[in-house]
Scaffold this active site. Sequence first.
Site, mmCIF file in Angstrom:
data_model
loop_
_atom_site.group_PDB
_atom_site.id
_atom_site.type_symbol
_atom_site.label_atom_id
_atom_site.label_comp_id
_atom_site.label_asym_id
_atom_site.label_seq_id
_atom_site.Cartn_x
_atom_site.Cartn_y
_atom_site.Cartn_z
ATOM 1 N N CYS A 129 0.851 -1.203 0.000
ATOM 2 C CA CYS A 129 0.000 0.000 0.000
ATOM 3 C C CYS A 129 0.890 1.259 0.000
ATOM 4 C CB CYS A 129 -0.954 -0.054 1.179
ATOM 5 S SG CYS A 129 -2.238 1.232 1.165
ATOM 6 N N VAL A 130 0.702 2.158 0.956
ATOM 7 C CA VAL A 130 1.518 3.365 1.010
ATOM 8 C C VAL A 130 2.989 2.997 1.196
ATOM 9 C CG1 VAL A 130 1.897 5.560 2.198
ATOM 10 C CG2 VAL A 130 -0.421 4.676 1.943
#
Length: 570
Positions: free
Chosen positions: A302-303
């Site tokens: 994800c991030v």
Amino acid sequence: MTAALPPALSQSLELGLGDGWAKALQQLRNLDLGGMGLMPQGGDPPQVGFAPGKLLQIQQDYVREASELWNQTLQANFSLKDKRFKGDAWARNPLASFSAAVYLLNARTLMALAEAAEGDAKTKARLRFAVEQWMAAAAPSNFLAFNPEAQRKAIETKGESLAKGVQNMLHDMRQGHVSMTDESLFEVGRNVATTEGAVVFENELFQLIEYKPLTAKVHERPFLMVPPCINKFYILDLQPENSMIRYAVSQGMRTFVVSWRNPDESLAAKTWDNYIEDGAIQAIRTVKDVTGAEQINALGFCVGGTILTTALAVLAARGEKPVASATLLTTLLDFTDTGILDVFIDEAFVRFREMQMGQRGLMAGKDMASTFSFLRPNDLVWNYVVGNYLKGETPPPFDLLYWNSDATNLPGPFYAWYLRHTYLQNDLIKPGAATVCGEKINLDLVDLPVYLYGSREDHIVPIGGAYASTQVLPGKKRFMMGSSGHIAGVINPPAAKKRSHWVRDDGKFPRKVADWIDGATETPGSWWTDWSDWLKSHAGKQVAAPKAYGHAPRYKALEPAPGRYVKAKA
């Protein structure tokens, strides 16, 4: 033969839409998007119009369905397919069934009105989102006076369920969020995040955990995992049977994981540059120092994947290539397709956040958690409101939902930079548009083998957004699509024998994900085995597993995994 719709029923149905059609339309035009967090306070109200022809058709459909509903009333036969109203108590209570049927009719009609609205794409998306929130909150199941299941339970328990519901509500008010699971049954380091290891390095942003080998030999090229800093790392290490960390270790990977610190006021001025230089780049260098390897393999989730890729771009601009291969799980690099999150982002919103916390401040973890929950309000909010408060139930233990409730803060400057340069301006895919750690970012320089994963039903990183990385990274690529959502699609161990995955081996990556899917092959079960085979092909030969953590004297075991950073509460 059908009965005519009685005037009283017609009026009550129209009142369900907001005191008649004119008022319903006016409410849609004046819907408080700012109050729902879709516009900063003081923003200009959206301009919404309606085509008369569409309105006439929707009104005619409404009257027709209302007439059909009245005939079902005469027969006491309602078709309630919505899972909120599937219980036996709803079927046995004609008044409750009728209220649910009216609600569903009104919900369909309001959504049809939202779809019929004329305006720019962003305003229409925001209008749809706002109507969904409005109708989710207005469901009769959310109110004791209209919920026959909660009423029956109150009678059967002689009021104990109501008393317990009040206790649950007071408890949740104290803790600051709605309970999705019995959080008292979990403890980080005791029955979640239990894979054996030790912290071998720490700075003010993160601890680096090295995990104890589970095999006599390990691959010579070490493996670093960079999780998202907006959540805690142990989503990758929930239980032994579904731990991706433990799985990597069992496959002979000398595994290291970044455990981000939960920011407090002392980190309120930290920037995106800090997380790249003092976070991801420092972690890469430390793993190299500890192991003596010239290159490592790395994974970003994800991030964490966005952070890892940005770090690789910075290093490439400096002429350094310390990472041999990268795995990106549900990661956005091209922010063209961000799904429902796009409704929150525009220049005014980003400028508001920059004014609020662009220089210093904290984005509260509970606020982020609330935002993500309301992306699926019926499943992640109102379902628990009904169970916890109206029925006095204690939600069952579920490790994933415990992790989901363990919120983390974000430094304001980091958050503001991220909003502007990714979601708003999409700068990472524009060579030279973003400057990070003093270097112009150019993903064309990130030339290494990459394994890209996206989840088919992901509402946070849509499958098209995850796939878009195939178009901007120049190296040899393998793209994998899994079923389910943002978390459940990723955390899918082979032993569970669940779900499916899709891949194609012709090496083609057409521009659109739909075209890629057309040529992909579905295989039942977990994608982890395919990924581990790929990772092994980039991990080098096998060598004897280390007997101790770290590399003395500089890198010693500071404390047992999972370390203290992950235990700090927001």
